[in-house]
Design a protein around this motif. Structure first.
Motif, PDB file in Angstrom:
ATOM      1  N   GLU A 133       0.831  -1.198   0.000  1.00 28.59           N
ATOM      2  CA  GLU A 133       0.000   0.000   0.000  1.00 28.59           C
ATOM      3  C   GLU A 133       0.867   1.251   0.000  1.00 28.59           C
ATOM      4  OE1 GLU A 133      -2.708  -0.174   3.285  1.00 28.59           O
ATOM      5  OE2 GLU A 133      -4.007  -1.625   2.284  1.00 28.59           O
ATOM      6  N   THR A 134       1.973   1.216   0.749  1.00 24.23           N
ATOM      7  CA  THR A 134       2.887   2.356   0.781  1.00 24.23           C
ATOM      8  C   THR A 134       3.478   2.599  -0.597  1.00 24.23           C
ATOM      9  OG1 THR A 134       3.422   1.967   3.097  1.00 24.23           O
ATOM     10  CG2 THR A 134       5.008   3.236   1.829  1.00 24.23           C
ATOM     11  N   ARG A 135       3.889   1.530  -1.256  1.00 28.68           N
ATOM     12  CA  ARG A 135       4.431   1.681  -2.621  1.00 28.68           C
ATOM     13  C   ARG A 135       3.363   2.235  -3.573  1.00 28.68           C
ATOM     14  NH1 ARG A 135       7.212  -3.186  -1.117  1.00 28.68           N
ATOM     15  NH2 ARG A 135       9.429  -2.760  -0.986  1.00 28.68           N
ATOM     16  N   LEU A 136       2.136   1.773  -3.406  1.00 24.09           N
ATOM     17  CA  LEU A 136       1.035   2.260  -4.244  1.00 24.09           C
ATOM     18  C   LEU A 136       0.765   3.740  -3.971  1.00 24.09           C
ATOM     19  CD1 LEU A 136      -0.983   1.359  -6.377  1.00 24.09           C
ATOM     20  CD2 LEU A 136      -2.541   0.724  -4.540  1.00 24.09           C
ATOM     21  N   ILE A 137       0.810   4.132  -2.710  1.00 23.87           N
ATOM     22  CA  ILE A 137       0.624   5.546  -2.358  1.00 23.87           C
ATOM     23  C   ILE A 137       1.722   6.386  -2.995  1.00 23.87           C
ATOM     24  CG2 ILE A 137       0.805   7.190  -0.444  1.00 23.87           C
ATOM     25  CD1 ILE A 137      -0.752   5.133   1.259  1.00 23.87           C
ATOM     26  N   LEU A 138       2.965   5.926  -2.895  1.00 20.78           N
ATOM     27  CA  LEU A 138       4.074   6.675  -3.494  1.00 20.78           C
ATOM     28  C   LEU A 138       3.902   6.796  -5.007  1.00 20.78           C
ATOM     29  CD1 LEU A 138       7.056   5.239  -1.419  1.00 20.78           C
ATOM     30  CD2 LEU A 138       6.109   7.555  -1.305  1.00 20.78           C
ATOM     31  N   HIS A 139       3.433   5.726  -5.634  1.00 25.00           N
ATOM     32  CA  HIS A 139       3.180   5.761  -7.079  1.00 25.00           C
ATOM     33  C   HIS A 139       2.112   6.804  -7.414  1.00 25.00           C
ATOM     34  CE1 HIS A 139       2.172   4.426 -11.129  1.00 25.00           C
ATOM     35  NE2 HIS A 139       0.915   4.323 -10.730  1.00 25.00           N
ATOM     36  N   GLN A 183     -10.051  15.854 -14.679  1.00 21.38           N
ATOM     37  CA  GLN A 183     -10.716  14.602 -14.314  1.00 21.38           C
ATOM     38  C   GLN A 183      -9.717  13.563 -13.805  1.00 21.38           C
ATOM     39  OE1 GLN A 183     -13.953  14.332 -13.971  1.00 21.38           O
ATOM     40  NE2 GLN A 183     -13.989  16.470 -14.621  1.00 21.38           N
ATOM     41  N   LYS A 184      -8.526  13.535 -14.404  1.00 19.32           N
ATOM     42  CA  LYS A 184      -7.483  12.608 -13.945  1.00 19.32           C
ATOM     43  C   LYS A 184      -7.065  12.940 -12.513  1.00 19.32           C
ATOM     44  CE  LYS A 184      -5.292  11.632 -18.392  1.00 19.32           C
ATOM     45  NZ  LYS A 184      -4.065  11.837 -19.186  1.00 19.32           N
ATOM     46  N   ILE A 185      -6.936  14.213 -12.224  1.00 26.69           N
ATOM     47  CA  ILE A 185      -6.534  14.646 -10.880  1.00 26.69           C
ATOM     48  C   ILE A 185      -7.610  14.267  -9.865  1.00 26.69           C
ATOM     49  CG2 ILE A 185      -6.108  16.676  -9.432  1.00 26.69           C
ATOM     50  CD1 ILE A 185      -4.803  17.940 -11.979  1.00 26.69           C
ATOM     51  N   ILE A 186      -8.857  14.512 -10.198  1.00 28.39           N
ATOM     52  CA  ILE A 186      -9.967  14.177  -9.301  1.00 28.39           C
ATOM     53  C   ILE A 186     -10.027  12.668  -9.066  1.00 28.39           C
ATOM     54  CG2 ILE A 186     -12.491  14.163  -9.098  1.00 28.39           C
ATOM     55  CD1 ILE A 186     -12.398  16.936 -10.544  1.00 28.39           C
ATOM     56  N   GLN A 187      -9.840  11.895 -10.131  1.00 32.98           N
ATOM     57  CA  GLN A 187      -9.841  10.430 -10.008  1.00 32.98           C
ATOM     58  C   GLN A 187      -8.673   9.957  -9.152  1.00 32.98           C
ATOM     59  OE1 GLN A 187     -12.265   8.487 -10.983  1.00 32.98           O
ATOM     60  NE2 GLN A 187     -11.251   6.683 -10.185  1.00 32.98           N
ATOM     61  N   ARG A 188      -7.515  10.565  -9.325  1.00 32.44           N
ATOM     62  CA  ARG A 188      -6.328  10.203  -8.538  1.00 32.44           C
ATOM     63  C   ARG A 188      -6.573  10.487  -7.047  1.00 32.44           C
ATOM     64  NH1 ARG A 188      -2.770   7.266 -10.496  1.00 32.44           N
ATOM     65  NH2 ARG A 188      -2.677   8.540 -12.349  1.00 32.44           N
ATOM     66  N   LEU A 189      -7.213  11.620  -6.751  1.00 33.42           N
ATOM     67  CA  LEU A 189      -7.520  11.952  -5.357  1.00 33.42           C
ATOM     68  C   LEU A 189      -8.497  10.938  -4.747  1.00 33.42           C
ATOM     69  CD1 LEU A 189      -7.783  15.842  -5.520  1.00 33.42           C
ATOM     70  CD2 LEU A 189      -5.990  14.477  -4.433  1.00 33.42           C
ATOM     71  N   LYS A 190      -9.440  10.457  -5.545  1.00 26.75           N
ATOM     72  CA  LYS A 190     -10.373   9.440  -5.053  1.00 26.75           C
ATOM     73  C   LYS A 190      -9.633   8.136  -4.736  1.00 26.75           C
ATOM     74  CE  LYS A 190     -14.525  11.181  -7.321  1.00 26.75           C
ATOM     75  NZ  LYS A 190     -15.509  10.978  -8.384  1.00 26.75           N
ATOM     76  N   GLN A 191      -8.693   7.771  -5.592  1.00 27.32           N
ATOM     77  CA  GLN A 191      -7.907   6.556  -5.340  1.00 27.32           C
ATOM     78  C   GLN A 191      -7.069   6.704  -4.065  1.00 27.32           C
ATOM     79  OE1 GLN A 191      -5.829   6.502  -9.074  1.00 27.32           O
ATOM     80  NE2 GLN A 191      -7.263   5.062 -10.013  1.00 27.32           N
ATOM     81  N   LEU A 192      -6.487   7.867  -3.900  1.00 27.22           N
ATOM     82  CA  LEU A 192      -5.683   8.116  -2.705  1.00 27.22           C
ATOM     83  C   LEU A 192      -6.553   8.175  -1.457  1.00 27.22           C
ATOM     84  CD1 LEU A 192      -3.129  10.658  -4.154  1.00 27.22           C
ATOM     85  CD2 LEU A 192      -2.569   8.469  -3.095  1.00 27.22           C
ATOM     86  N   ASP A 193      -7.770   8.684  -1.604  1.00 30.03           N
ATOM     87  CA  ASP A 193      -8.715   8.727  -0.476  1.00 30.03           C
ATOM     88  C   ASP A 193      -8.925   7.332   0.105  1.00 30.03           C
ATOM     89  OD1 ASP A 193      -9.896  10.783   0.895  1.00 30.03           O
ATOM     90  OD2 ASP A 193     -11.454  11.153  -0.591  1.00 30.03           O
ATOM     91  N   VAL A 194      -9.101   6.363  -0.768  1.00 31.15           N
ATOM     92  CA  VAL A 194      -9.309   4.977  -0.339  1.00 31.15           C
ATOM     93  C   VAL A 194      -8.058   4.462   0.383  1.00 31.15           C
ATOM     94  CG1 VAL A 194      -9.643   2.614  -1.163  1.00 31.15           C
ATOM     95  CG2 VAL A 194     -10.989   4.467  -2.134  1.00 31.15           C
ATOM     96  N   LEU A 195      -6.889   4.765  -0.160  1.00 28.52           N
ATOM     97  CA  LEU A 195      -5.638   4.283   0.443  1.00 28.52           C
ATOM     98  C   LEU A 195      -5.352   4.938   1.791  1.00 28.52           C
ATOM     99  CD1 LEU A 195      -3.376   4.141  -2.729  1.00 28.52           C
ATOM    100  CD2 LEU A 195      -4.223   2.209  -1.395  1.00 28.52           C
ATOM    101  N   PHE A 196      -5.735   6.203   1.946  1.00 26.53           N
ATOM    102  CA  PHE A 196      -5.444   6.923   3.187  1.00 26.53           C
ATOM    103  C   PHE A 196      -6.517   6.722   4.263  1.00 26.53           C
ATOM    104  CE2 PHE A 196      -2.642   9.773   0.571  1.00 26.53           C
ATOM    105  CZ  PHE A 196      -1.474   9.433   1.224  1.00 26.53           C
ATOM    106  N   LYS A 197      -7.567   5.999   3.938  1.00 22.43           N
ATOM    107  CA  LYS A 197      -8.680   5.814   4.874  1.00 22.43           C
ATOM    108  C   LYS A 197      -8.210   5.229   6.209  1.00 22.43           C
ATOM    109  CE  LYS A 197     -11.402   2.542   3.925  1.00 22.43           C
ATOM    110  NZ  LYS A 197     -12.318   1.597   3.351  1.00 22.43           N
ATOM    111  N   ASP A 198      -7.321   4.248   6.169  1.00 22.55           N
ATOM    112  CA  ASP A 198      -6.847   3.589   7.389  1.00 22.55           C
ATOM    113  C   ASP A 198      -5.433   4.007   7.763  1.00 22.55           C
ATOM    114  OD1 ASP A 198      -9.225   2.188   7.608  1.00 22.55           O
ATOM    115  OD2 ASP A 198      -8.505   0.549   6.348  1.00 22.55           O
ATOM    116  N   SER A 199      -4.988   5.114   7.212  1.00 21.47           N
ATOM    117  CA  SER A 199      -3.620   5.564   7.442  1.00 21.47           C
ATOM    118  C   SER A 199      -3.495   6.293   8.779  1.00 21.47           C
ATOM    119  CB  SER A 199      -3.205   6.481   6.291  1.00 21.47           C
ATOM    120  OG  SER A 199      -1.817   6.681   6.304  1.00 21.47           O
ATOM    121  N   HIS A 200      -2.274   6.690   9.095  1.00 22.51           N
ATOM    122  CA  HIS A 200      -2.016   7.433  10.335  1.00 22.51           C
ATOM    123  C   HIS A 200      -2.768   8.768  10.311  1.00 22.51           C
ATOM    124  CE1 HIS A 200       1.078   4.679  11.635  1.00 22.51           C
ATOM    125  NE2 HIS A 200       1.591   4.714  10.434  1.00 22.51           N
ATOM    126  N   LEU A 201      -3.156   9.219  11.483  1.00 19.13           N
ATOM    127  CA  LEU A 201      -3.911  10.459  11.614  1.00 19.13           C
ATOM    128  C   LEU A 201      -3.136  11.645  11.052  1.00 19.13           C
ATOM    129  CD1 LEU A 201      -6.536  11.666  12.655  1.00 19.13           C
ATOM    130  CD2 LEU A 201      -5.454  11.962  14.876  1.00 19.13           C
TER     131      LEU A 201
END
Length: 184
Positions: A59-65, A100-118
């Protein structure tokens, strides 16, 4: 007639009665079984923990990507917006997919950061706000160019509001990347 006592047999006088021997065997069996259960539980727990760490690392590697792609998409959008605002040439506007690409990217990151550190969630929330402001600023530059001409958009660009937002976005992206790289 003498009785035959095998060498491997138990001598009751040495080991006590048959009941005591059975108790000793039962206790030994119970301790062995308990040890096996504890070891099995430990192996399963460590296996899940290793799997969780591996998932966290992927997940960290995916976030960095995604952060790297977001940086590229923001720069691309900024370049196209600035090009249009400076020249008024509609070729810079393409079909608006960059936003639209930026908005979609933010949605993908939203899912990844859901359980991340505060701490990272706070930085990401601030990043989304800054990106939203930057996208609105870019839309405003485009609208000014379309309605009042390139000079009006250039005047808006000279306020450096877009530059300041861009720098803030880059630093927030770097802060998230630094945090995530620390996990690896």
């Amino acid at each position: 007639m003498s009785s035959f006592i095998p060498r491997w047999g138990f001598n009751q006088s040495k080991f006590g009665s048959q009941i005591e021997i059975q108790k000793g065997l039962f206790i030994s069996f119970f301790l062995a079984l308990s040890t096996m259960i504890l070891l099995t539980s430990l192996v399963l727990y460590l296996g899940r923990r290793v799997q969780k760490v591996e998932t966290s690392m992927s997940e960290t590697r995916l976030i960095l990507h995604h952060m790297d792609k977001l940086r590229y998409e923001m720069l691309n959008r900024e370049s196209l917006t600035l090009g249009f605002a400076a020249t008024g040439d509609v070729a810079f506007l393409s079909d608006g997919l960059e936003k639209q690409k930026i908005i979609q990217r933010l949605k993908q990151l939203d899912v990844l950061f859901k359980d991340s550190h505060l701490e990272v969630q706070k930085i990401f929330t601030e990043l989304k706000e800054k990106i939203g402001a930057k996208l609105k600023f870019g839309d405003l530059e485009v609208k000014l160019t379309e309605t009042k001409g390139a000079k009006a958009a250039q005047e808006k660009m000279r306020t450096h509001e877009g530059l300041i937002l861009g720098n803030q976005i880059r630093s927030l992206i770097e802060a998230i990347e630094h945090f995530e790289e620390g996990i690896l």
